[in-house]
Motif scaffolding. Sequence first.
Motif, mmCIF file in Angstrom:
data_model
loop_
_atom_site.group_PDB
_atom_site.id
_atom_site.type_symbol
_atom_site.label_atom_id
_atom_site.label_comp_id
_atom_site.label_asym_id
_atom_site.label_seq_id
_atom_site.Cartn_x
_atom_site.Cartn_y
_atom_site.Cartn_z
ATOM 1 N N HIS A 88 46.651 -34.640 -67.373
ATOM 2 C CA HIS A 88 46.955 -36.026 -67.005
ATOM 3 C C HIS A 88 48.327 -36.478 -67.508
ATOM 4 O O HIS A 88 48.722 -37.618 -67.266
ATOM 5 N N HIS A 89 49.025 -35.614 -68.227
ATOM 6 C CA HIS A 89 50.321 -35.967 -68.818
ATOM 7 C C HIS A 89 51.442 -35.150 -68.181
ATOM 8 O O HIS A 89 51.274 -33.957 -67.940
ATOM 9 N N PRO A 90 52.605 -35.759 -67.978
ATOM 10 C CA PRO A 90 53.768 -34.998 -67.495
ATOM 11 C C PRO A 90 54.280 -34.065 -68.601
ATOM 12 O O PRO A 90 53.961 -34.244 -69.783
ATOM 13 N N ASP A 91 55.072 -33.108 -68.198
ATOM 14 C CA ASP A 91 55.560 -32.100 -69.134
ATOM 15 C C ASP A 91 56.294 -32.686 -70.333
ATOM 16 O O ASP A 91 56.128 -32.205 -71.455
ATOM 17 N N ALA A 140 44.718 -27.005 -57.521
ATOM 18 C CA ALA A 140 44.723 -28.444 -57.207
ATOM 19 C C ALA A 140 45.137 -29.272 -58.423
ATOM 20 O O ALA A 140 45.872 -30.257 -58.306
ATOM 21 N N ILE A 141 44.689 -28.878 -59.614
ATOM 22 C CA ILE A 141 45.056 -29.585 -60.846
ATOM 23 C C ILE A 141 46.542 -29.343 -61.139
ATOM 24 O O ILE A 141 47.264 -30.265 -61.526
ATOM 25 N N MET A 148 53.382 -35.482 -61.263
ATOM 26 C CA MET A 148 53.774 -36.383 -62.347
ATOM 27 C C MET A 148 55.168 -36.063 -62.881
ATOM 28 O O MET A 148 55.811 -36.922 -63.461
ATOM 29 N N ASN A 149 55.592 -34.821 -62.714
ATOM 30 C CA ASN A 149 56.886 -34.400 -63.231
ATOM 31 C C ASN A 149 58.045 -34.754 -62.306
ATOM 32 O O ASN A 149 59.194 -34.587 -62.686
ATOM 33 N N ARG A 150 57.758 -35.221 -61.126
ATOM 34 C CA ARG A 150 58.829 -35.545 -60.174
ATOM 35 C C ARG A 150 59.374 -36.926 -60.405
ATOM 36 O O ARG A 150 58.781 -37.814 -60.853
#
Length: 150
Positions: A88-91, A140-141, A148-150
Amino acid sequence: MIGRRRLALALAAVAIAIGAVTLWWQAVSAARIDPGDARQVAAGGAVYRAQCARCHGANLEGQPDWQSPLPTGRLPAPPHDESGHTWHHPDDVLVKIVKEGPAFYATLGVQTDMPGFRDMLSDRDIAAVISYIKSRWPPAIQARQARMNR
């Protein structure tokens, strides 16, 4: 004689420039997180087994009842597989958690026993371990987390 001196200075300048570009490239590529890079994932697996598995589980399963506080009031280690919240968190947040520990979440009332690994793991190791974790998620995950990273 003057021509040789200028040539030597020019060659030295070129060597310095090449060295600077090389160092820059190593710094940029060291922090790249890529769950599709087999070598990085293998390196991350070794880091995970050495530094993370004792708390987060050999199969990324986390500690039992990970959402309920321990008697100390701290939360157990969460899973890093698809059943947990890691994806659920970006890198950039994942990197910060590994480097600093989740202490910055303490203002939200969340406390854990996880240390920060800034002094134990290089940026390359941190990128590798995150790549390893992400490589274990279903496609899919992975795709949802990648958005989220975009």
